[in-house]
Structures are given as C-alpha cells and as structure tokens.
Design a protein around this motif. Structure first.
Motif, PDB file in Angstrom:
ATOM      1  N   THR A  57     -16.628  -3.144  -4.368  1.00 48.20           N
ATOM      2  CA  THR A  57     -16.179  -4.322  -3.620  1.00 48.20           C
ATOM      3  C   THR A  57     -14.765  -4.167  -3.046  1.00 48.20           C
ATOM      4  N   HIS A  58     -14.077  -3.096  -3.421  1.00 45.87           N
ATOM      5  CA  HIS A  58     -12.717  -2.852  -2.948  1.00 45.87           C
ATOM      6  C   HIS A  58     -12.559  -1.398  -2.497  1.00 45.87           C
ATOM      7  N   PRO A  59     -13.174  -1.034  -1.375  1.00 43.89           N
ATOM      8  CA  PRO A  59     -13.004   0.354  -0.909  1.00 43.89           C
ATOM      9  C   PRO A  59     -11.533   0.640  -0.647  1.00 43.89           C
ATOM     10  N   SER A  60     -11.143   1.872  -0.877  1.00 40.24           N
ATOM     11  CA  SER A  60      -9.736   2.250  -0.702  1.00 40.24           C
ATOM     12  C   SER A  60      -9.597   3.493   0.147  1.00 40.24           C
ATOM     13  N   GLY A  61      -8.578   3.460   1.003  1.00 34.76           N
ATOM     14  CA  GLY A  61      -8.160   4.657   1.696  1.00 34.76           C
ATOM     15  C   GLY A  61      -7.156   5.378   0.811  1.00 34.76           C
ATOM     16  N   LYS A  62      -6.980   6.663   1.053  1.00 31.61           N
ATOM     17  CA  LYS A  62      -6.030   7.458   0.271  1.00 31.61           C
ATOM     18  C   LYS A  62      -5.091   8.174   1.225  1.00 31.61           C
ATOM     19  N   SER A  63      -3.825   8.202   0.839  1.00 36.72           N
ATOM     20  CA  SER A  63      -2.811   8.896   1.621  1.00 36.72           C
ATOM     21  C   SER A  63      -1.939   9.708   0.668  1.00 36.72           C
ATOM     22  N   VAL A  64      -1.748  10.984   0.993  1.00 35.81           N
ATOM     23  CA  VAL A  64      -0.920  11.853   0.158  1.00 35.81           C
ATOM     24  C   VAL A  64       0.262  12.351   0.979  1.00 35.81           C
ATOM     25  N   VAL A  65       1.442  12.249   0.377  1.00 37.04           N
ATOM     26  CA  VAL A  65       2.651  12.817   0.959  1.00 37.04           C
ATOM     27  C   VAL A  65       3.196  13.795  -0.072  1.00 37.04           C
ATOM     28  N   ILE A  66       3.446  15.028   0.347  1.00 34.64           N
ATOM     29  CA  ILE A  66       4.010  16.035  -0.552  1.00 34.64           C
ATOM     30  C   ILE A  66       5.351  16.476   0.006  1.00 34.64           C
ATOM     31  N   HIS A  67       6.342  16.473  -0.859  1.00 34.61           N
ATOM     32  CA  HIS A  67       7.672  16.947  -0.500  1.00 34.61           C
ATOM     33  C   HIS A  67       8.158  17.816  -1.654  1.00 34.61           C
ATOM     34  N   GLY A  68       8.227  19.114  -1.424  1.00 34.41           N
ATOM     35  CA  GLY A  68       8.641  20.030  -2.485  1.00 34.41           C
ATOM     36  C   GLY A  68       7.682  19.964  -3.661  1.00 34.41           C
ATOM     37  N   ASP A  69       8.206  19.635  -4.837  1.00 38.20           N
ATOM     38  CA  ASP A  69       7.411  19.559  -6.060  1.00 38.20           C
ATOM     39  C   ASP A  69       6.951  18.141  -6.373  1.00 38.20           C
ATOM     40  N   THR A  70       7.036  17.239  -5.407  1.00 38.27           N
ATOM     41  CA  THR A  70       6.675  15.841  -5.628  1.00 38.27           C
ATOM     42  C   THR A  70       5.573  15.427  -4.662  1.00 38.27           C
ATOM     43  N   ALA A  71       4.588  14.715  -5.200  1.00 37.03           N
ATOM     44  CA  ALA A  71       3.507  14.182  -4.365  1.00 37.03           C
ATOM     45  C   ALA A  71       3.357  12.696  -4.657  1.00 37.03           C
ATOM     46  N   ILE A  72       3.118  11.937  -3.613  1.00 38.18           N
ATOM     47  CA  ILE A  72       2.845  10.511  -3.752  1.00 38.18           C
ATOM     48  C   ILE A  72       1.453  10.262  -3.190  1.00 38.18           C
ATOM     49  N   LEU A  73       0.588   9.749  -4.043  1.00 36.47           N
ATOM     50  CA  LEU A  73      -0.770   9.389  -3.641  1.00 36.47           C
ATOM     51  C   LEU A  73      -0.839   7.872  -3.605  1.00 36.47           C
ATOM     52  N   SER A  74      -1.108   7.322  -2.423  1.00 40.71           N
ATOM     53  CA  SER A  74      -1.203   5.875  -2.267  1.00 40.71           C
ATOM     54  C   SER A  74      -2.642   5.480  -1.959  1.00 40.71           C
ATOM     55  N   PHE A  75      -3.072   4.396  -2.572  1.00 41.00           N
ATOM     56  CA  PHE A  75      -4.387   3.809  -2.328  1.00 41.00           C
ATOM     57  C   PHE A  75      -4.158   2.515  -1.562  1.00 41.00           C
ATOM     58  N   TYR A  76      -4.934   2.312  -0.500  1.00 40.52           N
ATOM     59  CA  TYR A  76      -4.701   1.145   0.334  1.00 40.52           C
ATOM     60  C   TYR A  76      -6.016   0.530   0.810  1.00 40.52           C
ATOM     61  N   ASP A  77      -5.929  -0.723   1.171  1.00 42.63           N
ATOM     62  CA  ASP A  77      -7.061  -1.459   1.720  1.00 42.63           C
ATOM     63  C   ASP A  77      -7.256  -0.968   3.155  1.00 42.63           C
ATOM     64  N   PRO A  78      -8.402  -0.351   3.462  1.00 45.70           N
ATOM     65  CA  PRO A  78      -8.607   0.167   4.815  1.00 45.70           C
ATOM     66  C   PRO A  78      -8.571  -0.918   5.899  1.00 45.70           C
ATOM     67  N   MET A  79      -8.901  -2.152   5.537  1.00 45.44           N
ATOM     68  CA  MET A  79      -8.869  -3.245   6.517  1.00 45.44           C
ATOM     69  C   MET A  79      -7.432  -3.607   6.894  1.00 45.44           C
ATOM     70  N   LEU A  80      -6.510  -3.467   5.947  1.00 38.78           N
ATOM     71  CA  LEU A  80      -5.105  -3.805   6.192  1.00 38.78           C
ATOM     72  C   LEU A  80      -4.288  -2.594   6.630  1.00 38.78           C
ATOM     73  N   GLY A  81      -4.739  -1.413   6.270  1.00 39.53           N
ATOM     74  CA  GLY A  81      -4.036  -0.188   6.627  1.00 39.53           C
ATOM     75  C   GLY A  81      -2.924   0.160   5.656  1.00 39.53           C
ATOM     76  N   LEU A  82      -2.420   1.347   5.791  1.00 38.64           N
ATOM     77  CA  LEU A  82      -1.389   1.876   4.901  1.00 38.64           C
ATOM     78  C   LEU A  82      -0.080   1.104   4.998  1.00 38.64           C
ATOM     79  N   ALA A  83       0.224   0.553   6.162  1.00 43.69           N
ATOM     80  CA  ALA A  83       1.491  -0.161   6.336  1.00 43.69           C
ATOM     81  C   ALA A  83       1.501  -1.541   5.678  1.00 43.69           C
TER      82      ALA A  83
END
Length: 172
Positions: free
Chosen positions: A117-143
């Motif tokens: 009931t809550h599909p999620s988009g995934k976004s990964v940002v990697i900088h050096g040895d650090t990664a951020i994985l964000s889950f977001y509502d595809p209807m609202l978008g990452l922003a």
C-alpha cells in the motif's frame, strides 16, 4: 494519561521499527549476500548503488527473519534509528526487535502489507566512503516525499549502517 502516552509511544516505536525494516539493516555475515542479491548477481561488497540497495534489502530480510548475527555486523556500534516521533533507538533495540521475529511471520506479513500500500522509490548518493539511501513516495517525488534515509559507511570492505532517519511523509 501517561499510560495513553506510553501506549502511543510503544505503537510509534513499532511503526518506526516496521518502517526501519521496510527501509526504511561478523564479517562472515556481511560476506554472505542475500538470496535476492545472489540471484541478481549483485556483490554486496561493491562500492556502488546496486550494492547499497542489496545490503539494505538483506538488512530487511535479517530483521524480518531474526538474523541477529547479520544485524550485529551490519549496524555499527554507534548506529541510531530516529523515528518520525524524534525518538532515537540504538543498535541494541534493533537487534532485540529482530530476535523477536525469529520463527514468526507476523512482522513479515505486516511489512509486506505495508509495502503493497506504500510503494517507494529509492535514491542512492555515494560520496567517498559514505552512502545515503533514501526511500520516497513516488507520487510526491524525492524533493517532497522522503519517508526515510539510511546512512552507510564503507569499512573493512563492506557497507555498514550508521544512521537512519524516518519522517512523517508516509501518505501515498
């Protein structure tokens, strides 16, 4: 009134833990990839977006299946998961919650129902040895619709979770 607040906090903790499991997971355990990652040919030790997503999926499976050894290795000692209510939960709480899931499909069924009931988009940002994985509502978008983010650091040839933050953006 305090009992109502206590029950509400407990329920929020359970919801936060479920979100953390959705998302919003020894060296031997880190080397052993999840069945899905193996089937897809993904190396969880790689330093790329696919590996971060695979590690997170392995984390979910470990929490739902009660694989506390994997979680103990994945989560750094300083790991914290901050729920939408602002309450921080340490590594020990995450591992203890997972241990309760061992041998039971109750939590897995809850999470699978939530995911449907809550599909999620995934976004990964990697900088050096650090990664951020964000889950977001595809209807609202990452922003505008980030539900949670997990921060991983690459240590000793593997991704390890350091921090998770969950938001109230669960509609959609």
């Amino acid at each position: 009134m305090d009992e109502d607040n206590s029950m509400q906090r407990q329920r929020l903790f359970q919801i936060g833990m479920a979100c953390a499991a959705v998302l919003v997971l020894g060296t031997e355990a880190m080397i052993a990839a999840s069945p899905a990652a193996v089937a897809a040919g993904i190396d969880e030790a790689a330093r790329n977006e696919s590996a971060v997503i695979a590690v997170d999926q392995h984390w979910l499976e470990a929490e739902l299946g009660g694989d506390t050894a994997y979680l103990d290795d994945l989560l750094l000692p300083e790991y914290r998961s901050v729920g939408a209510d602002g309450v921080a939960h340490p590594k020990a709480a995450i591992v203890a919650h997972a241990a309760k899931n061992r041998g039971s499909d109750e939590e897995r069924n809850k999470v699978e129902a939530w995911l449907k009931t809550h599909p999620s988009g995934k976004s990964v940002v990697i900088h050096g040895d650090t990664a951020i994985l964000s889950f977001y509502d595809p209807m609202l978008g990452l922003a505008k619709g980030v539900r949670s983010s997990d921060i991983f650091v690459y240590v000793d040839g593997h991704w390890h979770a350091l921090y998770s933050q969950h938001s109230g953006a669960i509609k959609g």
